[in-house]
Design a protein around this motif. Structure first.
Motif, PDB file in Angstrom:
ATOM      1  N   ILE A  55       7.142   3.278 -17.400  1.00 48.75           N
ATOM      2  CA  ILE A  55       6.668   4.384 -16.555  1.00 48.75           C
ATOM      3  C   ILE A  55       5.307   4.052 -15.967  1.00 48.75           C
ATOM      4  N   SER A  56       4.381   3.547 -16.772  1.00 49.85           N
ATOM      5  CA  SER A  56       3.043   3.244 -16.257  1.00 49.85           C
ATOM      6  C   SER A  56       3.093   2.125 -15.235  1.00 49.85           C
ATOM      7  N   ALA A  57       3.954   1.115 -15.464  1.00 46.45           N
ATOM      8  CA  ALA A  57       4.079   0.014 -14.506  1.00 46.45           C
ATOM      9  C   ALA A  57       4.673   0.517 -13.183  1.00 46.45           C
ATOM     10  N   MET A  58       5.647   1.444 -13.275  1.00 43.83           N
ATOM     11  CA  MET A  58       6.270   1.984 -12.061  1.00 43.83           C
ATOM     12  C   MET A  58       5.268   2.780 -11.233  1.00 43.83           C
ATOM     13  N   VAL A  59       4.459   3.630 -11.899  1.00 40.22           N
ATOM     14  CA  VAL A  59       3.461   4.425 -11.182  1.00 40.22           C
ATOM     15  C   VAL A  59       2.417   3.512 -10.554  1.00 40.22           C
ATOM     16  N   ALA A  60       1.982   2.500 -11.289  1.00 36.20           N
ATOM     17  CA  ALA A  60       0.979   1.584 -10.759  1.00 36.20           C
ATOM     18  C   ALA A  60       1.522   0.821  -9.556  1.00 36.20           C
ATOM     19  N   GLN A  61       2.780   0.390  -9.643  1.00 43.69           N
ATOM     20  CA  GLN A  61       3.369  -0.345  -8.523  1.00 43.69           C
ATOM     21  C   GLN A  61       3.536   0.563  -7.299  1.00 43.69           C
ATOM     22  N   LEU A  62       3.807   1.849  -7.532  1.00 40.84           N
ATOM     23  CA  LEU A  62       3.901   2.815  -6.434  1.00 40.84           C
ATOM     24  C   LEU A  62       2.569   2.906  -5.689  1.00 40.84           C
ATOM     25  N   ILE A  63       1.466   2.920  -6.464  1.00 42.04           N
ATOM     26  CA  ILE A  63       0.136   2.966  -5.848  1.00 42.04           C
ATOM     27  C   ILE A  63      -0.087   1.725  -4.996  1.00 42.04           C
ATOM     28  N   VAL A  64       0.249   0.565  -5.548  1.00 40.09           N
ATOM     29  CA  VAL A  64       0.054  -0.692  -4.822  1.00 40.09           C
ATOM     30  C   VAL A  64       0.874  -0.711  -3.535  1.00 40.09           C
ATOM     31  N   ASP A  65       2.157  -0.318  -3.642  1.00 39.81           N
ATOM     32  CA  ASP A  65       3.058  -0.400  -2.483  1.00 39.81           C
ATOM     33  C   ASP A  65       2.692   0.595  -1.378  1.00 39.81           C
ATOM     34  N   GLN A  66       2.265   1.802  -1.721  1.00 41.95           N
ATOM     35  CA  GLN A  66       2.055   2.848  -0.727  1.00 41.95           C
ATOM     36  C   GLN A  66       0.635   2.895  -0.180  1.00 41.95           C
ATOM     37  N   THR A  67      -0.349   2.427  -0.972  1.00 44.79           N
ATOM     38  CA  THR A  67      -1.739   2.516  -0.506  1.00 44.79           C
ATOM     39  C   THR A  67      -2.350   1.162  -0.195  1.00 44.79           C
ATOM     40  N   GLY A  68      -1.741   0.086  -0.737  1.00 47.85           N
ATOM     41  CA  GLY A  68      -2.335  -1.240  -0.548  1.00 47.85           C
ATOM     42  C   GLY A  68      -3.556  -1.461  -1.422  1.00 47.85           C
ATOM     43  N   GLN A  69      -3.768  -0.568  -2.401  1.00 43.64           N
ATOM     44  CA  GLN A  69      -4.900  -0.683  -3.322  1.00 43.64           C
ATOM     45  C   GLN A  69      -4.422  -1.245  -4.664  1.00 43.64           C
ATOM     46  N   ASP A  70      -5.339  -1.936  -5.367  1.00 44.23           N
ATOM     47  CA  ASP A  70      -5.019  -2.463  -6.691  1.00 44.23           C
ATOM     48  C   ASP A  70      -4.905  -1.329  -7.693  1.00 44.23           C
ATOM     49  N   ALA A  71      -3.993  -1.505  -8.655  1.00 44.21           N
ATOM     50  CA  ALA A  71      -3.903  -0.586  -9.794  1.00 44.21           C
ATOM     51  C   ALA A  71      -4.580  -1.283 -10.966  1.00 44.21           C
ATOM     52  N   VAL A  72      -5.825  -0.886 -11.208  1.00 43.31           N
ATOM     53  CA  VAL A  72      -6.674  -1.623 -12.153  1.00 43.31           C
ATOM     54  C   VAL A  72      -6.683  -0.922 -13.508  1.00 43.31           C
ATOM     55  N   ASP A  73      -6.498  -1.716 -14.570  1.00 39.57           N
ATOM     56  CA  ASP A  73      -6.583  -1.189 -15.938  1.00 39.57           C
ATOM     57  C   ASP A  73      -7.995  -1.429 -16.437  1.00 39.57           C
ATOM     58  N   ASP A  74      -8.913  -0.473 -16.096  1.00 41.10           N
ATOM     59  CA  ASP A  74     -10.306  -0.609 -16.527  1.00 41.10           C
ATOM     60  C   ASP A  74     -10.679   0.478 -17.510  1.00 41.10           C
ATOM     61  N   GLY A  75      -9.691   1.161 -18.037  1.00 40.00           N
ATOM     62  CA  GLY A  75      -9.954   2.184 -19.035  1.00 40.00           C
ATOM     63  C   GLY A  75     -10.282   3.542 -18.449  1.00 40.00           C
ATOM     64  N   THR A  76     -10.319   3.678 -17.095  1.00 37.83           N
ATOM     65  CA  THR A  76     -10.607   4.977 -16.465  1.00 37.83           C
ATOM     66  C   THR A  76      -9.392   5.415 -15.648  1.00 37.83           C
ATOM     67  N   ILE A  77      -9.349   6.729 -15.322  1.00 38.24           N
ATOM     68  CA  ILE A  77      -8.189   7.249 -14.573  1.00 38.24           C
ATOM     69  C   ILE A  77      -8.560   7.807 -13.196  1.00 38.24           C
ATOM     70  N   ALA A  78      -9.860   7.956 -12.883  1.00 39.87           N
ATOM     71  CA  ALA A  78     -10.265   8.621 -11.635  1.00 39.87           C
ATOM     72  C   ALA A  78      -9.716   7.900 -10.406  1.00 39.87           C
ATOM     73  N   THR A  79      -9.930   6.577 -10.358  1.00 44.90           N
ATOM     74  CA  THR A  79      -9.459   5.820  -9.190  1.00 44.90           C
ATOM     75  C   THR A  79      -7.944   5.818  -9.124  1.00 44.90           C
ATOM     76  N   LEU A  80      -7.310   5.658 -10.306  1.00 41.51           N
ATOM     77  CA  LEU A  80      -5.848   5.679 -10.332  1.00 41.51           C
ATOM     78  C   LEU A  80      -5.298   7.023  -9.823  1.00 41.51           C
ATOM     79  N   GLU A  81      -5.962   8.121 -10.223  1.00 43.12           N
ATOM     80  CA  GLU A  81      -5.499   9.448  -9.794  1.00 43.12           C
ATOM     81  C   GLU A  81      -5.621   9.612  -8.277  1.00 43.12           C
ATOM     82  N   THR A  82      -6.771   9.158  -7.728  1.00 44.32           N
ATOM     83  CA  THR A  82      -6.967   9.265  -6.273  1.00 44.32           C
ATOM     84  C   THR A  82      -5.932   8.447  -5.522  1.00 44.32           C
ATOM     85  N   ASN A  83      -5.733   7.212  -5.981  1.00 45.69           N
ATOM     86  CA  ASN A  83      -4.776   6.347  -5.297  1.00 45.69           C
ATOM     87  C   ASN A  83      -3.342   6.843  -5.466  1.00 45.69           C
ATOM     88  N   PHE A  84      -3.064   7.451  -6.617  1.00 46.18           N
ATOM     89  CA  PHE A  84      -1.719   8.002  -6.824  1.00 46.18           C
ATOM     90  C   PHE A  84      -1.457   9.167  -5.844  1.00 46.18           C
TER      91      PHE A  84
END
Length: 317
Positions: A55-84
């Motif tokens: 599930i986490s890999a699918m959501v991260a790949q969705l961010i990459v495919d739709q926004t062109g932004q990296d899905a970074v595992d840096d221990g925070t969720i703010a950037t991931l939430e915005t990009n999602f």
């Protein structure tokens, strides 16, 4: 190229994981209560980790495919939430939503009126509107839908002209001028009374009525403004003498003694000389006596031996 730090776990073929049926079995209390130290099997733990990682890999790949932004595992969720969020908006922006995609929308639309349907009932407009006419004709009235309206109109000064009125010039060309008109065909006019003494037109009907009021006739009589001309034919009988008399009664009585005369149709009724006629003193308002003599110079030896046809006339009032 954007990449994702979130990878799947234990996803290879033949991975050491519980089967789906064993993991979903109601007797699998570990799935319901969690694993206890020293009792968890590696297959059960791997199954749990794989589901979470997929599930986490699918959501991260969705961010990459739709926004062109990296899905970074840096221990925070703010950037991931915005990009999602941006990824979801990108998907929605590129897709045409169908009526069937919206829950209950089909049923809701079915209960509404179409643009060409008639409402079962209607009330007046919440705010009245003004209907106004402009141009050659102006006028206005307020309309709120509660009833019919009438608009009083005014034609603008000098707005109309002969050129703007269809057919008017042709109609005017077919009319006679008021000044010295020249008529053709059989024009008509009102017939005035015979007592009229104005400058009105005299029609043929007026002329006939006037003539009939001034002139009348009957057999043997012509009347003109009270003046009478009476005429007729008669025959004076033979007298066997040089003179013959014939009394004639007028067709109508005169007001006073008329002037009269008789003319013999032929003069062959005497052996000597022509026959002449005159009126004797017995002429009255109702009759006259004509005398026929042998012409002067013929002597009195001739006699009137046969009847004398003659024409007569009398003139007077």
């Amino acid at each position: 190229m954007a990449t994702s730090d979130f990878l799947t776990f234990s996803a290879a073929a033949g991975a050491n994981v519980l089967t789906q049926s064993a993991y979903a079995d109601a007797g699998n209390t570990d799935r319901a209560t969690g694993y206890v130290t020293g009792t968890a099997s590696s297959q059960a733990v791997n199954k749990t980790l794989r589901q979470a990682s997929i599930i986490s890999a699918m959501v991260a790949q969705l961010i990459v495919d739709q926004t062109g932004q990296d899905a970074v595992d840096d221990g925070t969720i703010a950037t991931l939430e915005t990009n999602f969020t941006n990824a979801i908006l990108a998907i929605a922006g590129n897709r045409i939503i169908q009526i069937s995609d919206v829950v209950n929308l089909t049923a809701i639309l079915a209960s509404k009126l179409g643009v060409s349907d008639n409402a079962a009932s209607a009330s007046k407009l919440q705010t009245a509107r003004q209907i106004a006419l402009a141009g050659l004709v102006s006028g206005s009235a307020n309309f709120d839908g509660s009833g019919n309206i009438s608009i009083s109109t005014v034609i603008a000064d000098a707005a109309l002209s002969i050129a703007k009125t269809s057919g008017l010039q042709s109609a005017l060309n077919a009319k006679a001028s008021l000044s010295s008109p020249a008529f053709s065909g059989s024009p008509t006019a009102p017939t005035q009374s015979t007592a009229d003494n104005s400058s009105s037109l005299a029609t043929t009907a007026f002329a006939r009525a006037l003539f009939n009021s001034l002139v009348s006739a009957s057999p043997g009589v012509i009347r003109v403004l009270g003046f009478k001309i009476q005429y007729g034919k008669d025959t004076c009988p033979a007298s066997g003498a040089y003179q013959a008399l014939r009394s004639v009664t007028w067709h109508e009585a005169f007001q006073s003694s008329p002037y009269s005369m008789a003319i013999a149709v032929t003069n062959s009724q005497a052996p000597k000389g022509p026959v002449v006629a005159y009126v004797n003193s017995n002429e009255t308002t109702t009759s006259g006596t004509f005398a026929f003599d042998i012409a002067e110079g013929s002597g009195q030896s001739g006699i009137i031996s046969s009847p004398i046809p003659f024409n007569w006339f009398a003139i007077g009032y």
